[in-house]
Design an enzyme around this catalytic site. Structure first.
Site, PDB file in Angstrom:
ATOM      1  N   ASP A  65      -1.785   5.556  -5.543  1.00  0.00           N
ATOM      2  CA  ASP A  65      -2.044   4.589  -4.289  1.00  0.00           C
ATOM      3  C   ASP A  65      -2.327   3.399  -4.905  1.00  0.00           C
ATOM      4  O   ASP A  65      -3.358   2.957  -5.546  1.00  0.00           O
ATOM      5  CB  ASP A  65      -3.365   5.247  -3.801  1.00  0.00           C
ATOM      6  N   ASP A 105       0.723  -1.185   0.197  1.00  0.00           N
ATOM      7  CA  ASP A 105       0.127   0.162  -0.160  1.00  0.00           C
ATOM      8  C   ASP A 105       0.694   1.230  -0.023  1.00  0.00           C
ATOM      9  O   ASP A 105       1.648   1.538   1.040  1.00  0.00           O
ATOM     10  CB  ASP A 105      -1.073  -0.149   1.265  1.00  0.00           C
TER      11      ASP A 105
END
Ligand SMILES: *[C@@H]1O[C@H](CO)[C@@H](O)[C@H](O)[C@H]1NC(C)=O
Ligand SMILES: *[C@@H]1O[C@H](CO)[C@@H](O)[C@H](O)[C@H]1NC(C)=O
Ligand SMILES: *[C@@H]1O[C@H](CO)[C@@H](O)[C@H](O)[C@H]1NC(C)=O
Ligand SMILES: *[C@@H]1O[C@H](CO)[C@@H](O)[C@H](O)[C@H]1NC(C)=O
Ligand SMILES: *[C@@H]1O[C@H](CO)[C@@H](O)[C@H](O)[C@H]1NC(C)=O
Ligand SMILES: *[C@@H]1O[C@H](CO)[C@@H](O)[C@H](O)[C@H]1NC(C)=O
Ligand SMILES: *[C@@H]1O[C@H](CO)[C@@H](O)[C@H](O)[C@H]1NC(C)=O
Ligand SMILES: *[C@@H]1O[C@H](CO)[C@@H](O)[C@H](O)[C@H]1NC(C)=O
Length: 451
Positions: free
Chosen positions: A324, A106
């Site tokens: 992201d 992440d």
């Protein structure tokens, strides 16, 4: 993150919501047993505090006293990614002490955590107690002497989709991509999580400003006078400040949903072919609500978005996007998201309940380009339609790779998720405070004329 939800793992923002997400697959090859499409609606509300100063783009090389490596070469420390939920999220192996887990990669958050044995699982919506099976983690971490708890601190994070976790903070010997560090990690003992039966935690690769350790042992007091944030060095920063790797990492997410599904490469490039040169753009110092004006997410400005060759720009200078890997879809300002979705043939229609644009699985997507510092990065049509599940009649339900990121306002921040990232190699050049993008070679429909 049940099989049909659009994953909203990526970015985290305490007390507010940010996105994280889902990603796309070829409708033709996808399959899913799940029968109900559950997508949180309007997940993205990443607003930046308006300040007189606004944001700055400043060189971290200046801040860190580092200079950029002259030529980036292929990394000797690459970790293979695995695709989960038919390509909605990406995970890799990480070792805590002697126990190895698959964890979500992440770039939209900064904590590295694993769930520990005996954890309490609760319902994401109601916080009512649930069985461990509800949280659907992979193997749990069994605490050993190699973990050294930091007294009087707690961990507390809420992800963009509403999932939340609390736990303890401590030092552990952690190995990622062959690099071992003594790292501050969190062990989760209370979880509102909808897992995938494979991953046991998450690897947060963003800046220290987003770390989620707090003073005291009572998480309900976090962010109060007695529960201040205690920032720490996230795993990748620990690696480069220990001199174990140069201060950049890169990510190549593949649209393959079995076998190797991508690469996280520390200190260099992943082993994929690119076409053309890298384009760089500064990582922005932002002022996203709840945080000081500093580096936090990997936020960049984009020049615009092209839809079938015509360029769209945020109507009030809304050009800030976070990059992201934990977000499946791209989140654009409402007007641009509507325009892209309207350009599918037949058009995709926004569905409030699903929080996404529903589209015919065999629709023809428009050509989509993201313009970054003068270079247009096209999205393969295969990444524009995701199989989300099946309806009551057993027919496939598809959504588009582009979602509504909210009002078209200058203070809002949007997201380039996996829909975008499957088409590029991204270098997160932390030392130079730049992101660099190069188109990937093997996608034949990168050319808008052919698309
Ligand atoms: C990879 O290892 C080789 C041999 O040890 C070394 O010469 C090279 O600089 C390393 N590359 C990176 C990106 O660290
Ligand atoms: C993680 O490690 C396990 C056990 O060694 C291996 O089977 C699995 O393929 C690895 N996963 C990835 C994504 O490398
Ligand atoms: C932790 O212990 C439990 C119960 O013995 C076991 O099922 C689990 O696999 C262990 N976790 C790891 C990562 O070895
Ligand atoms: C890890 O670092 C902490 C803080 O400096 C230290 O207390 C601990 O002993 C270290 N652990 C190992 C295994 O070196
Ligand atoms: C979860 O994984 C375990 C271990 O790999 C497996 O035995 C079990 O069947 C899986 N459960 C589901 C619901 O897929
Ligand atoms: C996490 O912190 C917030 C305050 O920032 C608090 O309201 C919340 O109760 C905490 N979470 C848990 C599960 O205690
Ligand atoms: C990269 O390109 C070379 C030369 O065309 C080719 O041999 C190789 O298989 C390609 N590698 C990948 C990962 O596609
Ligand atoms: C564009 O790239 C040039 C060359 O790398 C760089 O100096 C400049 O800051 C970049 N500008 C923007 C707006 O990204």
């Amino acid at each position: 993150m049940s099989a049909l939800s659009i994953l909203l793992v990526g970015a985290s923002l305490l007390g507010s919501s940010v996105a994280a997400g889902s990603y796309s697959i070829s409708a033709a090859t996808a399959s899913s047993e799940a029968s109900e499409l559950t997508v949180s609606s309007h997940v993205l509300e990443l607003s930046r505090k308006t300040s007189a100063k606004g944001y700055n783009a400043r060189s971290a090389a200046f801040l860190l006293g580092m200079s950029r490596a002259s030529k980036i070469t292929v990394s000797n420390h690459t970790s293979i990614l695995e695709s989960l939920f038919i390509g909605e999220e990406f995970a890799t192996n990480i070792t805590f002490g002697t126990e190895t887990f698959e964890s979500i990669v992440d770039t939209g958050s900064s904590d590295t955590w694993v769930v520990e044995s005996g954890f309490e699982c609760v319902d994401v919506e109601t916080s009512a107690p649930e069985t461990e099976a509800y949280c659907d983690f992979g193997p749990v971490y069994n605490v050993t002497d190699s973990f050294q708890q930091i007294p009087d601190e707690n961990f507390n994070i809420t992800y963009g989709d509403g999932e939340f976790l609390t736990g303890v903070v401590g030092y552990e010997t952690v190995t990622l991509a062959g690099i071992t560090v003594n790292q501050t990690v969190a062990l989760v003992n209370y979880a509102a999580w909808e897992g995938d039966n494979t991953t046991s935690g998450l690897i947060g690769l963003a800046y220290p400003a987003l770390t989620s350790a707090y003073a005291g042992t009572d998480p309900t007091l976090d962010n109060s006078a007695t529960g201040e944030q205690i920032q720490y060095s996230p795993i990748f920063k620990t690696m480069y400040t220990d001199g174990l790797v140069s201060p950049l990492f890169s990510l190549a997410i593949l649209r393959d949903i079995s076998g190797d599904s991508g690469y996280l490469a520390l200190g260099g490039l992943p082993p994929v072919n690119i076409s053309g040169d890298f384009t760089s753009t500064p990582i922005l110092i932002t002022n996203i609500e709840g945080y000081l004006e500093t580096y936090d997410f990997y936020t960049i400005n984009i020049d615009g978005i092209t839809i079938d060759g015509r360029t769209e720009r945020g109507s009030s200078g809304a050009t800030q996007y976070i990059v992201d890997s934990g977000t499946t879809l791209n989140y654009f300002p409402t007007r641009i998201a509507d325009a892209v979705n309207d350009a599918f043939v037949p058009p995709a229609i926004y569905d409030e309940d699903e929080g996404a644009y529903i589209v015919d699985c065999s629709a023809t997507p428009p050509s989509l380009g993201i313009v970054i510092n003068g270079t247009t990065f096209y999205t393969n049509p295969l990444d524009m339609i995701l199989l989300a599940g099946t309806d009551e009649a057993g027919d496939d339900v598809c959504i588009t790779g582009i979602d509504d990121g909210g009002s078209d306002a200058a203070e809002d921040v949007y997201i380039l998720g996996d829909t975008f990232q499957k088409n590029v190699v991204t270098v997160f050049d932390v030392g130079a405070a730049e992101l660099q993008f190069a188109a990937r070679e093997y996608y034949p429909s990168n050319d808008p004329v052919k698309a």
